[in-house]
Structures are given as C-alpha cells and as structure tokens.
Scaffold this motif. Structure first.
Motif, PDB file in Angstrom:
ATOM      1  N   ARG A 119     -12.856   3.505  -6.687  1.00 19.99           N
ATOM      2  CA  ARG A 119     -11.409   3.498  -6.855  1.00 19.99           C
ATOM      3  C   ARG A 119     -10.923   2.063  -6.914  1.00 19.99           C
ATOM      4  N   GLU A 143       2.391   1.609  -3.498  1.00 23.33           N
ATOM      5  CA  GLU A 143       1.353   2.024  -4.447  1.00 23.33           C
ATOM      6  C   GLU A 143       1.016   3.498  -4.255  1.00 23.33           C
ATOM      7  N   PHE A 144       0.871   3.932  -3.008  1.00 26.07           N
ATOM      8  CA  PHE A 144       0.565   5.332  -2.720  1.00 26.07           C
ATOM      9  C   PHE A 144       1.642   6.255  -3.278  1.00 26.07           C
ATOM     10  N   THR A 166      -5.073  -3.469  -7.888  1.00 30.59           N
ATOM     11  CA  THR A 166      -4.217  -2.316  -8.122  1.00 30.59           C
ATOM     12  C   THR A 166      -4.224  -1.918  -9.593  1.00 30.59           C
ATOM     13  N   ARG A 167      -3.958  -0.621  -9.834  1.00 29.03           N
ATOM     14  CA  ARG A 167      -3.839  -0.118 -11.198  1.00 29.03           C
ATOM     15  C   ARG A 167      -2.384   0.102 -11.597  1.00 29.03           C
ATOM     16  N   LEU A 194       1.443   6.332  -7.182  1.00 28.28           N
ATOM     17  CA  LEU A 194       0.300   7.119  -7.646  1.00 28.28           C
ATOM     18  C   LEU A 194       0.523   8.613  -7.394  1.00 28.28           C
ATOM     19  N   MET A 250       0.827  -1.204   0.000  1.00 30.48           N
ATOM     20  CA  MET A 250       0.000   0.000   0.000  1.00 30.48           C
ATOM     21  C   MET A 250       0.864   1.259   0.000  1.00 30.48           C
ATOM     22  N   ARG A 305      -8.976  -5.913 -12.743  1.00 34.70           N
ATOM     23  CA  ARG A 305      -9.495  -4.581 -13.076  1.00 34.70           C
ATOM     24  C   ARG A 305     -10.750  -4.706 -13.928  1.00 34.70           C
ATOM     25  N   ASN A 331      -7.538   0.301  -5.734  1.00 35.93           N
ATOM     26  CA  ASN A 331      -6.205   0.248  -5.150  1.00 35.93           C
ATOM     27  C   ASN A 331      -6.167  -0.887  -4.132  1.00 35.93           C
ATOM     28  N   ASP A 350      -5.499   8.741  -5.532  1.00 34.98           N
ATOM     29  CA  ASP A 350      -6.350   7.558  -5.474  1.00 34.98           C
ATOM     30  C   ASP A 350      -6.606   7.096  -4.046  1.00 34.98           C
ATOM     31  N   TYR A 351      -5.965   7.735  -3.094  1.00 35.79           N
ATOM     32  CA  TYR A 351      -6.156   7.395  -1.685  1.00 35.79           C
ATOM     33  C   TYR A 351      -6.832   8.572  -0.982  1.00 35.79           C
TER      34      TYR A 351
END
Length: 285
Positions: free
Chosen positions: A120, A24-25, A171-172, A28, A21, A191, A122, A35-36
């Motif tokens: 979203r 990913e944060f 996740t993207r 992004l 996480m 997705r 994520n 996205d968060y």
C-alpha cells in the motif's frame, strides 16, 4: 551528539502527521478505497517505534566517535543563514547516495527493504523503517558533514528534518504539483520510487530535492498510462514487524554463511546487488 534533537523534531511534527493521516483516510474512504488496515497500522507503528529506539541507542554509542571525528574537521564553521543552507543541501546530497546505495548493496537493502515491503502507499508507509539501519551503516553517510566542520548536533537535526519532510510524499491522494515537481521530491515522484513495475524500479531516490535524480540519471516521471503496483518483487505476506525487519537479513546471512561457499561468493551475497542473493535463494528452494 544529543538524541533530543531528533525526538523534539518528531514530537513537533507528530500532530501534523496525525492530521494528514486522518484527512487521507477520510478522502480514501469517500472514494471507496480501503487503503488502511489495523494490521498494517500495527506493523507500521511498531516498526517506527523500534526504529526510534534503535536510533537513540546507536546515537549514544556513536557519540564518542562523532565527537572525536569532529576534532579533525577541515573548517571551523560559523552558523549563518548561508551555512545552514549549505548543510541542508549537502545532507540531502549525501542522502541521495545513501538511498541509491540502499537499493544496490544488499547489506544496506537488508535494512531498507522493510520500508518497501508494504503493498500500500499511504502516509503510514513512511513509518515503515528498520531498527537495523545503525548496523547496515546509514550513519556513515553523514560522517563527511562532520569532517567538513558542521557540528554533530546540527547534522542530526538536519537529518531529522529531511526524514520528516519525506513523510509528506507517501500518499496517493496528492496529484501533480506544477513547478514544485521540477525541484522538489513530491508524492508523484515518490510513488514511482515505491513501484515494482519494471519501468519504475530503482528510480527517484530523492530525499527533499529531486534535482539529484535528474543530475545523475535516475529520474523517471510518473506516467498516467501505468497502474502502479506497490511493494517488492517477492512479497513477505506478513504483518509481523519482525518478519518485515529481518527477512532479508535471514536470506542474506544464510546464503553467506552456508558451508562450501567460495569467499568471493560470500562477499557478493553480502555486498553485491540484492538480486544476487535473491536469485541464489530461488535456486536453493
């Protein structure tokens, strides 16, 4: 049945989840995407906590049933590498049918919709689970494994590992993964599953292995020319975890218990396709 298996599995995986996480944060944020949000984090983690609590209670209540069912097992299975592989494959097979049924039977969708209600995609979306799964009957899909002869403790462990794997497909930031796409569920495949685009709705129900979707005609490849729109057709527009959990139950039960509704229609609202209840709700409004 020992609830400790699932808790220990999640405890072991938690640092990995947290690291994913954070990464990913950062990715992004570097890409300029927001996205968060704190509101959604609160909602998603609250849903995860309620789900875990409900699972522990349900497992304790269902323990006598599963242990009693195990007495009628068809085979006395010795744990070997082969039987461990077999229970993994069979559980994933039954998960596919549970997941597919959850999109086509309103009683199951009432629980599963909480997972899809985020707009979203994520890693935290994986935590959006419903505390009502024991009520809708997710556990029924594991009973064949116990009847075959796999010990209930092992079944719970394999279910937990299967669900743990699925965290990584939410996740993207991960693109196509080459040959892995042919056999396993991947972020690209999942997705598609979370999209509300007409081309993608009710596709890619895989847990770990995408082969079931390819075998049973529910597989769709992610396309580069389609901008994915995440969420459900009728957004809930709320970060309240109780709204996410119970809004479909409220719609379904209000319709099914309305005065003057024929018995056949009541059954359709409860166990028919979700769109039957959704269409009736639109007309009622």
């Amino acid at each position: 049945m020992d609830t400790g298996w699932e808790s220990l599995t999640l405890l072991f995986l938690s640092p990995i989840f947290l690291l994913c996480m954070i990464l990913e944060f950062r990715i992004l944020k570097k890409q300029g995407e927001k996205d968060y949000s704190l509101k959604e984090l609160f909602c998603n983690f609250s849903l995860a906590g309620f789900h875990q609590g409900a699972d522990v209670i349900a497992t304790l209540l269902l323990m006598p049933f599963f242990l009693g069912l195990f007495q009628f097992r068809l085979f006395d299975i010795t744990l070997t590498p082969f039987t461990l592989f077999a229970v993994f494959i069979l559980q994933d097979f039954f998960y596919y049918w549970f997941h597919r049924a959850s999109h086509h039977v309103n009683w199951l969708w009432a629980s599963h919709i909480a997972h899809h209600s985020s707009e979203r995609m994520n890693f935290t979306t994986a935590f959006r689970q419903s505390l009502t799964y024991p009520i809708s009957g997710m556990w029924l899909f594991w009973t064949p494994l116990v009847l075959i002869g796999f010990p209930p403790k092992l079944v719970i462990l394999v279910v937990a590992l299967n669900l743990g794997f699925q965290f990584f497909v939410h996740t993207r930031v991960v693109g196509k993964l080459g040959w892995i796409e042919k056999v396993f569920n991947t972020p690209s495949h999942h997705r598609v599953h979370h999209a509300r685009n007409p081309e993608y709705i009710d596709r890619n129900f895989a847990g770990v292995l995408i082969i079931w979707d390819k075998m049973f005609g529910t597989f769709v490849e992610e396309r580069q020319d389609i901008n994915i729109d995440y969420g459900i057709p009728k957004p809930i527009n709320s970060w309240n975890p109780f709204v996410a959990t119970f809004h479909q139950w409220k719609t379904m039960l209000t319709l099914a218990l309305s005065p003057g509704v024929p018995f056949k229609t009541r059954i359709a609202y409860l166990f028919g396709a979700p769109k039957i209840a959704d269409n009736a709700e639109i007309k009622r409004q």
